[in-house]
Design a protein around this motif. Structure first.
Motif, PDB file in Angstrom:
ATOM      1  N   SER A 115       0.852  -1.186   0.000  1.00  0.00           N
ATOM      2  CA  SER A 115       0.000   0.000   0.000  1.00  0.00           C
ATOM      3  C   SER A 115       0.885   1.232   0.000  1.00  0.00           C
ATOM      4  O   SER A 115       1.950   1.250   0.624  1.00  0.00           O
ATOM      5  CB  SER A 115      -0.921   0.003   1.219  1.00  0.00           C
ATOM      6  OG  SER A 115      -1.657   1.217   1.295  1.00  0.00           O
ATOM      7  N   ASP A 117      -0.597   4.262   0.818  1.00  0.00           N
ATOM      8  CA  ASP A 117      -1.189   5.178   1.798  1.00  0.00           C
ATOM      9  C   ASP A 117      -1.633   4.490   3.082  1.00  0.00           C
ATOM     10  O   ASP A 117      -2.140   5.133   3.997  1.00  0.00           O
ATOM     11  CB  ASP A 117      -2.370   5.917   1.179  1.00  0.00           C
ATOM     12  CG  ASP A 117      -3.451   4.965   0.670  1.00  0.00           C
ATOM     13  OD1 ASP A 117      -3.333   3.742   0.882  1.00  0.00           O
ATOM     14  OD2 ASP A 117      -4.413   5.451   0.043  1.00  0.00           O
ATOM     15  N   GLN A 119      -4.173   2.561   3.328  1.00  0.00           N
ATOM     16  CA  GLN A 119      -5.616   2.325   3.251  1.00  0.00           C
ATOM     17  C   GLN A 119      -5.959   1.350   2.116  1.00  0.00           C
ATOM     18  O   GLN A 119      -6.635   0.352   2.327  1.00  0.00           O
ATOM     19  CB  GLN A 119      -6.355   3.662   3.020  1.00  0.00           C
ATOM     20  CG  GLN A 119      -6.078   4.710   4.086  1.00  0.00           C
ATOM     21  CD  GLN A 119      -6.571   4.282   5.456  1.00  0.00           C
ATOM     22  OE1 GLN A 119      -7.617   3.664   5.591  1.00  0.00           O
ATOM     23  NE2 GLN A 119      -5.788   4.608   6.487  1.00  0.00           N
ATOM     24  N   LEU A 120      -5.487   1.652   0.924  1.00  0.00           N
ATOM     25  CA  LEU A 120      -5.777   0.827  -0.243  1.00  0.00           C
ATOM     26  C   LEU A 120      -4.636  -0.172  -0.437  1.00  0.00           C
ATOM     27  O   LEU A 120      -3.492   0.212  -0.666  1.00  0.00           O
ATOM     28  CB  LEU A 120      -5.922   1.714  -1.493  1.00  0.00           C
ATOM     29  CG  LEU A 120      -6.215   0.991  -2.805  1.00  0.00           C
ATOM     30  CD1 LEU A 120      -7.539   0.250  -2.717  1.00  0.00           C
ATOM     31  CD2 LEU A 120      -6.213   1.968  -3.975  1.00  0.00           C
ATOM     32  N   TRP A 121      -4.963  -1.467  -0.335  1.00  0.00           N
ATOM     33  CA  TRP A 121      -3.954  -2.527  -0.438  1.00  0.00           C
ATOM     34  C   TRP A 121      -4.056  -3.213  -1.793  1.00  0.00           C
ATOM     35  O   TRP A 121      -5.154  -3.458  -2.303  1.00  0.00           O
ATOM     36  CB  TRP A 121      -4.117  -3.547   0.682  1.00  0.00           C
ATOM     37  CG  TRP A 121      -3.710  -2.990   2.005  1.00  0.00           C
ATOM     38  CD1 TRP A 121      -4.491  -2.310   2.890  1.00  0.00           C
ATOM     39  CD2 TRP A 121      -2.405  -3.032   2.574  1.00  0.00           C
ATOM     40  NE1 TRP A 121      -3.764  -1.925   3.984  1.00  0.00           N
ATOM     41  CE2 TRP A 121      -2.469  -2.360   3.819  1.00  0.00           C
ATOM     42  CE3 TRP A 121      -1.191  -3.563   2.171  1.00  0.00           C
ATOM     43  CZ2 TRP A 121      -1.364  -2.217   4.649  1.00  0.00           C
ATOM     44  CZ3 TRP A 121      -0.084  -3.426   2.985  1.00  0.00           C
ATOM     45  CH2 TRP A 121      -0.176  -2.760   4.209  1.00  0.00           C
TER      46      TRP A 121
END
Length: 879
Positions: A115, A117, A119-121
């Motif tokens: 990721s 950030d 958050q998004l994986w």
């Protein structure tokens, strides 16, 4: 002054895209630069198997990170690593739980999620869409996987994968370098298909490794081939990757499919507010096929919530004479933004990009960007914040006097800053000048001490290889920084390559070097011979150097040095090995790699029938035939290609039961390949390391073991193979147990390349990223003077014997650092009784250790020949 400023202004333009082959630095799991608080996990078995113990080569706690309970095939337990910044990851190394010999858990396979950030994986996939990576086969060995494509991320999760319910534990290390571009994602139209005249296949110009959203013929929110560090070739049909389709390296669009707009629009999102200096776009220009670089580009900037109305525009100079792909640098006028939107206008039917990178500086939160304001020579804007003028007009005189009082202060600050910049520039240029002078200065030998320089002061990039498990169970003792007289040897130094220059400065060498050059019969038969008592002639070829070609294997660092007369000219008819059908080679595993080539484990279909009667292959009992395939990379230089063909010719001449055999070749088309025997039992080092000396205890507990007779038989086989090489005047240069392979009948065969180079990278001393030397096996004259002869192979054979009789449980000179090993070679040269020898292994008979000591004689003529070694060892083996 103007020259200084001009030099500084040109510096940003020299910064290029990350090179994945050089971006391979350890990121800090093993050495602790990644702190414990940045390591988390979905679960842990005990406190002592928490994520903080997942460090490569570390035995702290219970020796590794272990997720709780039995791992099931459906589980997704993970170890998470926070790198604190965006990082370009190119390599990943894993290890099981050794726990000082008590561990038995390791992960045979694993996946990687990442990721940017938190958050998004995203799930990593290789270029062919495979998610699962090969892991470990034992608890102590390190297995490294090249990440192709690389990962750009801040957070990484390692997810062990198992096919059966089992317990797993892992230690890891990540390799790469900082992602200074700061690019989080780019958006673009999807790539298109091309039907090339005369080419029956469809050429796909899509972004196949894009990790964002692919929807409605548009790519958004991810990164892919435009940031993987691999630039396309001049001919877009030629590919740099293996086993992919034509056009793979480029993302391309056709003009008439973009409507009437005549451009391709791309949007770039960055991690924070930045001042942009330039954008570099690697574009194809094969105009004969309707492909050209873009005619112009316009970029809009978005520093906050809205796009600024004024773009930066740039027109290119189109070139209809040179079809080479090239980087086009677009100046961005140091505009501030967090997002860019660029329109690239067509110049022909097709437009193709393979890489896009940006040069920018981060704007700190306290800075207020001034449009178009910068100080020449700086990488960051020097921005000034001003207080808004007051609306209170009651005291104009006070306001006026305040402005007048601040003006001299501001002018003084600016003058001071400019003077500081001038001083810094002067110091930089002065240091560079001094470094160049020092680099050209000859080495001096004072007080009979050999000082060999191994790096120049202008070298600033040190390439590192993945660390490997220590061969010794104890860390090296003593200081890592040795005598300041000693610097590391720089292999490319002219004086290192030409030992005659040093010889003139070493009067003490006149006798021993004279004997070395003339003794042993290492020259070709037509080279004038001399006796050990001849007067030394500085113009005479040293070790017949003028008649020796040092042929470096393209897939590794070790090599044979062979008579040049055998490889003067080379054509296909000079290669005696038969051409094997390439499609009958099924690739199973990559075993190693070098600068221009790779070694693969392959299954060869129909090879025994192809070779016919007299085949060197053993009876396979119906099993498939495994072979080692040495393959030249597509991007290899013409010199590497020539060397590869020479190496084939050389290996085709070797015919001895204790030398690895060349079976066949694939040279009728690219990539060039040579097919050699594959040894099922691996290398001798690993084989012995996993065994104990035979005893009643080993028999009772069914522990793998070897007898003293077995060890002596191994020594005889190696001496026999080296005797054969010496009879051909071949110099191996890297004899060690790691380069002695065993087949299933435990026959030893000496190889010319390391089958698992990453596994033994700690055995090699890296010289500023340019070369590696096995200094712990090298004779003193090889380290200090660059002389490699059969006599230096005899020295390495003595060290190899020492390895055998210690069962490879310890690295030679394990208590000395690399620098101390080099310093010890100086003691051998001075011969004042202060040199350190390897100790006598407990398993070694006294007569055999005496033979080892003779191999390490300071004077070359005092060392035995391989014929003598073979005759001395053979009677010890039970017939």
């Amino acid at each position: 002054m103007h020259l200084f400023l001009l030099l500084i202004l040109q510096l940003p333009a020299a910064i290029g895209q990350i090179d994945p082959e050089h971006c391979r630095y350890a990121l800090g799991m093993e050495d602790g630069r990644i702190p414990n608080e940045d390591l988390t996990a979905s679960s842990r078995w005990y406190e002592t198997t928490g994520p903080q113990y997942a460090r490569l080569n570390s035995e702290d706690g219970d020796g590794a990170w272990c997720p709780e309970g039995q791992l099931e095939p459906s589980d997704s337990q993970y170890l998470q690593i926070d790198l604190r910044r965006l990082t370009f990851l190119t390599l990943f190394g894993t290890q099981g739980r050794y726990a000082r010999g008590l561990g038995k858990e390791f992960a045979t396979h694993y996946r990687l999620n990442y990721s940017r950030d938190g958050q998004l994986w995203k799930s990593w996939k290789n270029r062919l869409g495979k998610e699962v990576l090969d892991g470990n086969k034992d608890t102590y060995g390190i297995f490294s996987n090249d990440l192709k494509p690389p990962i750009i991320a801040r957070f990484v999760r390692v997810i062990p994968v198992t096919r059966l319910s089992s317990t797993v534990c892992m230690r890891v290390e990540l390799y790469g370098c900082p992602w200074d571009d700061g690019l989080l994602s780019y958006s673009a139209p999807e790539g298109q298909l091309m039907m090339a005249p005369g080419n029956p296949s469809v050429i796909s110009l899509n972004d196949s490794t894009y990790d964002g959203v692919h929807e409605k013929r548009k790519l958004s929110g991810g990164l892919g081939q435009l940031t993987d560090g691999v630039t396309g070739r001049d001919d877009f049909l030629a590919i740099r990757q293996y086993n992919v389709w034509q056009g793979y390296d480029y993302l391309g669009w056709r003009n008439d499919t973009q409507g009437t707009q005549g451009y391709v629009e791309m949007e770039f999102v960055f991690d924070r507010l930045r001042n942009f200096t330039s954008m570099k776009v690697h574009s194809n220009n094969m105009y004969t096929r309707g492909v050209k670089i873009f005619s112009s580009v316009s970029c809009w900037f978005k520093p906050s919530l809205s796009w600024e109305p004024e773009p930066v525009s740039f027109s290119t100079i189109l070139d209809d004479r040179n079809p080479s792909a090239r980087y086009v640098t677009v100046p961005l006028s140091r505009r501030a933004a967090r997002s860019l939107r660029c329109r690239f206008y067509y110049a022909d039917v097709w437009m193709m990009f393979s890489e896009i990178s940006f040069q920018s500086d981060i704007i700190l939160p306290t800075q207020q960007p001034l449009m178009g304001t910068s100080v020449p020579g700086g990488h960051r804007d020097i921005t000034m914040t001003t207080t808004p003028k007051s609306d209170n007009t009651a005291a104009p005189s006070a306001s006026s006097s305040s402005d007048e009082g601040n003006t001299p202060i501001l002018i003084g600050c600016l003058v001071t800053i400019i003077l500081l910049l001038v001083i810094i520039i002067f110091l930089i240029l002065w240091c560079q000048c001094v470094c160049k002078v020092l680099e050209k200065a000859p080495r001096q030998i004072l007080d009979e001490e050999v000082t060999v320089r191994l790096s120049s002061c202008s070298d600033t990039i040190i390439l590192q290889t993945p660390p490997v498990p220590p061969r010794s169970r104890h860390p090296p003792a003593g200081p890592t920084n040795t005598d300041p007289h000693y610097e590391r040897v720089f292999l490319l130094d002219p004086q290192y390559q030409n030992p005659a220059v040093l010889r003139n400065k070493l009067p003490e060498l006149s006798q021993s070097a004279e004997a070395s050059a003339c003794g042993g019969g290492y020259a070709e038969p037509d080279v004038t011979q001399c006796t050990p008592h001849q007067s030394f002639n500085n113009n005479a070829p040293h070790y017949a150097e003028t008649d020796i070609v040092r042929l470096q294997g393209v897939t590794g660092s070790n090599m044979y040095a062979v008579p040049a007369l055998t490889v003067d000219s080379l054509t296909r008819k000079d290669i005696s090995a038969a051409e094997f059908p390439r499609h009958q080679l099924i690739f199973r595993e990559k075993l190693g790699e070098g600068q221009f080539g790779e070694v693969h484990l392959c299954e060869a279909e129909g090879l025994p029938e192809f070779l016919g009667e007299g085949s060197p292959l053993p009876d396979r009992d119906g099993h498939s035939v495994l072979v080692a395939v040495k393959q030249l990379r597509a991007d290899a230089t013409s010199q590497a290609r020539n060397d590869f063909l020479k190496e084939i010719k050389i290996m085709s001449r070797l015919d001895d039961p204790n030398i690895i055999r060349l079976l066949c070749v694939c040279v009728s088309s690219d990539p060039l390949c040579m097919v050699t025997e594959y040894m099922e039992n691996g290398d001798l080092n690993m084989f012995l390391c996993q065994r104990e000396i035979e005893s009643t205890l080993t028999h009772a507990n069914n522990i793998p073991s070897v007898s003293l007779s077995d060890l002596l038989h191994m020594a005889v086989q190696i001496s026999s193979g080296m005797k054969y090489l010496a009879s051909l005047n071949f110099v191996h240069r890297d004899l060690a147990t790691r380069n002695c392979l065993l087949d299933r009948r435990l026959t030893i065969k000496i190889a010319d390349f390391g089958m698992s180079r990453n596994l033994y990278s700690s055995d090699y001393y890296r010289i500023q990223g340019r070369a590696v030397l096995p200094i712990r096996w090298m004779a003193w004259e090889s380290i200090l003077l660059g002389k490699f002869t059969t006599a230096s192979d005899v020295w390495a054979f003595g060290v190899t014997l020492w390895e055998i009789f210690t069962l490879c449980k310890e690295q030679p000179y394990s208590l000395l650092s690399d620098e101390q090993v080099i310093e010890n070679s100086g003691e051998f040269f001075r011969n004042q009784g202060r040199q350190i020898f390897l100790y006598a292994p407990p398993l070694c008979p006294p007569s055999l250790f005496e033979l080892m000591m003779r191999c390490w004689s300071r004077n070359i003529t005092d060392r035995p020949t391989f014929e003598g070694l073979y005759q001395a060892l053979r009677p010890h083996v039970n017939q």
